[in-house]
Design an enzyme around this catalytic site. Sequence first.
Site, PDB file in Angstrom:
ATOM      1  N   HIS A 490       5.111  -7.936   2.006  1.00 35.11           N
ATOM      2  CA  HIS A 490       4.528  -6.426   1.022  1.00 35.11           C
ATOM      3  C   HIS A 490       3.177  -6.302   0.862  1.00 35.11           C
ATOM      4  O   HIS A 490       2.427  -5.387   1.109  1.00 35.11           O
ATOM      5  CB  HIS A 490       5.796  -5.909   0.272  1.00 35.11           C
ATOM      6  N   GLU A 491       3.442  -6.937  -0.408  1.00 31.04           N
ATOM      7  CA  GLU A 491       2.074  -6.949  -1.269  1.00 31.04           C
ATOM      8  C   GLU A 491       0.691  -6.962  -0.336  1.00 31.04           C
ATOM      9  O   GLU A 491      -0.109  -6.437  -0.702  1.00 31.04           O
ATOM     10  CB  GLU A 491       2.303  -8.441  -2.045  1.00 31.04           C
ATOM     11  N   HIS A 494      -0.686  -4.208   1.217  1.00 27.93           N
ATOM     12  CA  HIS A 494      -1.401  -3.799  -0.086  1.00 27.93           C
ATOM     13  C   HIS A 494      -2.851  -3.525  -0.376  1.00 27.93           C
ATOM     14  O   HIS A 494      -3.333  -2.798   0.036  1.00 27.93           O
ATOM     15  CB  HIS A 494      -0.988  -3.238  -1.528  1.00 27.93           C
ATOM     16  N   HIS A 497      -4.898  -2.194   2.759  1.00 32.06           N
ATOM     17  CA  HIS A 497      -4.846  -1.083   3.132  1.00 32.06           C
ATOM     18  C   HIS A 497      -6.134  -1.144   1.838  1.00 32.06           C
ATOM     19  O   HIS A 497      -7.099   0.062   2.032  1.00 32.06           O
ATOM     20  CB  HIS A 497      -3.325  -0.159   1.782  1.00 32.06           C
TER      21      HIS A 497
HETATM   22 ZN   LIG Z   1       4.374  -2.333  -2.975  1.00 27.90          ZN
END
Ligand SMILES: [Zn+2]
Length: 696
Positions: A490-491, A494, A497
Amino acid sequence: MKLCLPVLSLFVTFVACSTQSSRSFEQISAKATENGLILSQPSFEQSPEAVVATVDSVLVSANAALDAIAGQDPETATFESTFVALDSAAYPMMTVMNRYWLMKETRQEPEIRKACMNQVQRLSEWGVEVEYREDLYQICREVSERIESGDLPKPGGEDAQLYRDIMRDYRRAGFNLNAATREKVAKLKNKLSKLESDFDSNITNASVVLEFPAEELNGVSESFLESSKTDQGRHAVRVTVTPDYMAVMEKCSVRKTRRKVNAARYSIAMEENGPILNKMVRLRSKMATLLGYSNWADYKIEPKMASTGGEALGFAEGLARGLQPKFDAEVSELQKLMAKETGKPNAQIQWWDFRYYQNQLMKSRYSVDSDVLRNYFPLKGVIAGMFDVYQHIFDLRFTQVEPGYKWVDDLELWAVEDATTGEAMGMFYLDLYPRPGKYNHFAQFDIIGGKLLDDGRYQRPVVSLVCNFTPGVGDDPALMNHGEVETIFHEFGHAMHSILTRAKYQRFSGANVARDFVEAPSQMFEAWVWDPEVLQRFAIDWRDGESVIPMETLANMKKAKLATVGVFYRRQMGLALADLRMHVAEVGADAGKICNAANAEVLFEPPANTNFAAYWGHLTGYDAGYYGYGWADSIAADMGTIFENAPNRFLDKEVGMRLRNEIYSVGGSRDADISIIRFLGRERSNDAFLESIGIE
Ligand SMILES: [Zn+2]
């Protein structure tokens, strides 16, 4: 079960890494320079005095730049000399702000952390002043009038977005109001910013430890007992450290202990932050009213996808309602387990029970023991496997380079390049293990944001993952549980992104997108660690180096996840409702009580005389925004179907590149709604999400 191929592919990954590491940061950075890019390492201040001095000088130049913008002749000013120039003037200040935000959470020197905290505060206050500078607003307004009258060309594309958003910000700051009202708003905002900073500090600085004799911790792992041992032979549970808290809530069979630890956790910082939160909520409500909004939720949500508090509340309430049958069925299962274990047929599941019995359910029905699975997730192997996946689907190459400065000895720095063109995309740090004074959750921090500079060069982004994985004990490697593997996927989403951005303006670069969308791609990537094809590549038992995670365990884990998803999303919606309701409530309502009531309504009654909200970091910055997780989950599930249906599923490069180009590259330079449709190739829908959580 033994498979050769995944081991081979893992081996190739390691070889690839070691080959690449022969290239230095200087070489990669020099090549970037040739291509008109800047790939630079942040320069970290080394004393409290230096922390202050940087801000002193940045403020002088930023103020000079802003004065120059404001001092232009309105007749000759252009879109570039105003709107674009504002983005450029804010950029150096934002870079310092980002760096200090990271430093105050990661530096080992308490005096540097403190200095950074003070300077973040100073910069925030300065930022508020700039937002309320009348002269800057006037020059933008005059240019805007000339644009609207056709005297200046209408901005298009990303420029149009910048123009719209800056004018909207001015309206949201109250520039359409009379001077006296605007003055009031500015004062409230300053007060609020101070309160929020105090609230955050009280959370970060809190440290609560409870000691228990071993028999009161029955059920927790041997390694936990070992590492928590005190000199007096008791065991210290650090209530403020999430893995400690979860270890007790999930594993400890002594109900009294769970209750005590739960109550202690929900009382953290309560004396200080309870009253601060009420003040914060009151100030927010006053501000919203002055600005012409019905409540703070409407004000906060206006620039997001949901666009109104009502829309967000409707989503959260609807989902909570839809989950009722699933939630009831799950709790009744937990109740049965509890009745059996305690011999009390009428035993009621309370807040401090549900995680424990969920864990029992996992073990008894699905024979899932998260501690056994840890052997398949040695941290280094997981990270290498994760890199492998992300490099493949986004066509990237990661190279470990030597950081010029390390805030902790085991810090890693990686350069990211496009694998086909060799273009430098950015860099990320990995700060993996806990230590005193460090941020105690898992997060990605921006350090340098992407931006097209005035001289035409592009500053590539630098970010850091700040994690708290349990280090290895003795000769054993650091191991992760499945939830932690999910977290790092998940991290890292980011980080991608942020790094893969091509937005011109820092305002839109990286993950600077609508807050109720920003989590969607990362939440989508959580599905990767449930997929056999993906896991086969790296979930290998470290003890023999070849046994792949048993697929029946994985299938059981999936079933187990579905067996608890009702409680999970009711908890999410309990928090979403708590957050939204305190921000639509009448002035004077008690935020802590609203929060506890929402949780009691949708989940379980919180322990008596506690105030969960006092230790809830989301309430500063993500306030009236918690619904965004569920909202984004719905989009994530929808986006995930595009990968699932692709020829190579979660490893499909074509879909990966579409995600990179239509979502990550554009960032906030285009509305999220449009980017999502471009990625999906159709309108979005909640169906995939509802189906994924067992609602027909
Ligand atoms: Zn997050």
